[in-house]
Design an enzyme around this catalytic site. Structure first.
Site, PDB file in Angstrom:
ATOM      1  N   SER A  78      47.872  27.107  42.973  1.00  0.00           N
ATOM      2  CA  SER A  78      49.156  27.339  41.591  1.00  0.00           C
ATOM      3  C   SER A  78      50.578  27.859  41.716  1.00  0.00           C
ATOM      4  O   SER A  78      50.800  28.639  42.362  1.00  0.00           O
ATOM      5  CB  SER A  78      47.967  27.684  40.259  1.00  0.00           C
ATOM      6  OG  SER A  78      46.712  27.697  40.415  1.00  0.00           O
TER       7      SER A  78
HETATM    8  N1  SAH Z   1      42.753  29.426  41.993  1.00  0.00           N
HETATM    9  C1  SAH Z   1      43.241  28.806  43.315  1.00  0.00           C
HETATM   10  C2  SAH Z   1      43.705  27.906  42.547  1.00  0.00           C
HETATM   11  C3  SAH Z   1      43.062  26.204  41.971  1.00  0.00           C
HETATM   12  S1  SAH Z   1      42.856  24.453  41.466  1.00  0.00           S
HETATM   13  C4  SAH Z   1      44.160  29.256  44.182  1.00  0.00           C
HETATM   14  O1  SAH Z   1      44.714  29.909  43.912  1.00  0.00           O
HETATM   15  O2  SAH Z   1      44.929  28.371  45.135  1.00  0.00           O
HETATM   16  C5  SAH Z   1      41.385  24.451  41.457  1.00  0.00           C
HETATM   17  C6  SAH Z   1      39.737  24.615  42.492  1.00  0.00           C
HETATM   18  O3  SAH Z   1      38.816  24.449  40.930  1.00  0.00           O
HETATM   19  C7  SAH Z   1      39.571  23.316  43.255  1.00  0.00           C
HETATM   20  O4  SAH Z   1      39.677  23.565  44.635  1.00  0.00           O
HETATM   21  C8  SAH Z   1      39.027  22.686  43.045  1.00  0.00           C
HETATM   22  O5  SAH Z   1      37.862  22.314  43.813  1.00  0.00           O
HETATM   23  C9  SAH Z   1      37.516  23.742  41.625  1.00  0.00           C
HETATM   24  N2  SAH Z   1      36.672  23.321  40.939  1.00  0.00           N
HETATM   25  C10 SAH Z   1      36.777  22.330  39.982  1.00  0.00           C
HETATM   26  N3  SAH Z   1      35.647  21.891  39.250  1.00  0.00           N
HETATM   27  C11 SAH Z   1      35.395  23.047  39.728  1.00  0.00           C
HETATM   28  C12 SAH Z   1      33.328  23.735  39.518  1.00  0.00           C
HETATM   29  N4  SAH Z   1      32.694  23.094  38.911  1.00  0.00           N
HETATM   30  N5  SAH Z   1      33.250  24.379  40.253  1.00  0.00           N
HETATM   31  C13 SAH Z   1      33.988  26.057  41.545  1.00  0.00           C
HETATM   32  N6  SAH Z   1      35.684  24.795  41.269  1.00  0.00           N
HETATM   33  C14 SAH Z   1      35.952  23.715  40.954  1.00  0.00           C
END
Ligand code: SAH
Length: 223
Positions: free
Chosen positions: A66
């Protein structure tokens, strides 16, 4: 690293914090946490030059790390105290988890892609973020064994707060998440759980407009 590069890095880091302040982040503990965690340690090697820029960047598995402002904003709204146990859904690069680890007693972070979970776990270990546990699993189910959580942060967008997460939020707890359709308008919402004589109430405050990757059900079948 040459001293010239080191100097450039210092300038970039100063600009990074200035941008956060200018955009309205005022909480000193959040600013300090953002200062302490090097985003360069969490971006993909191909994006290193942009690590201090205030923009989202691609990571493996088609996901994104993000934008720093949004990380700081969500963290500020989460109102994390040093004794809190925090659940993060969507570990991604591990960057948000590292920022939270500076503020909370304990962080549990769940990621549905095994590759991302393994990489993030390794990076967090290298950076000695020892109070973070990364779990490869379905974040929509939360982590019932470790509930309740004082704070929950979801870093992928969904139309509604998953019921399991609401269930696992402590009374008086705060959940921050991007809410909205996959390809439509999304907003960060702040949900506060409150026990009333008639049962549990979730107060909702709508905050800034954002764009997040979707929260998807289940663990990924791909790596
Ligand atoms: N917080 C992260 C940004 C993440 S982007 C950072 O600091 O880099 C969102 C993430 O959520 C992705 O990696 C995606 O694979 C994950 N995601 C989506 N649905 C999910 C679920 N049901 N359980 C766990 N992770 C999930």
């Amino acid at each position: 690293m040459t001293s010239e590069n080191g100097q450039q890095n210092d300038i970039d880091r100063a600009g990074f914090l200035l941008t956060l302040r200018q955009r309205g982040i005022t909480d000193q503990t959040v600013l300090r946490a953002m200062e302490q965690v090097s985003r360069a340690d969490f971006v993909a090697s191909g994006s290193l030059a942009k690590a201090q820029a205030d923009q989202a960047l691609p990571i493996d598995c088609g996901q994104t790390i993000s934008q720093p402002y949004v990380v700081a904003y969500m963290t500020e709204r989460l109102e994390v105290k040093p004794h809190h146990r925090v659940l993060e859904i969507g570990t991604g690069s591990g960057y948000q988890a590292a920022v939270l680890s500076e503020l909370a007693r304990e962080v549990v972070s769940i990621e549905r892609f095994r590759t991302l979970a393994d990489q993030a776990r390794e990076k967090l270990k290298t950076g000695a973020y020892d109070n973070v546990e990364v779990i490869h699993g379905d974040g929509m189910a939360g982590c019932p064994d470790r509930a309740p959580f004082d704070r929950i942060i979801v870093t992928a967008a969904a139309e509604e707060a998953p019921a399991a997460l609401v269930e696992q939020l402590a009374d008086g707890g705060i959940m921050i998440m991007p809410r909205g359709p996959h390809n439509g308008p999304q907003h960060i919402v702040k949900l506060t759980k409150r026990q009333t004589p008639d049962g549990v109430v979730l107060d909702e405050e709508r905050l800034i407009a954002v764009r997040f990757v979707p929260l998807l059900p289940g663990r990924s079948r791909e790596l």
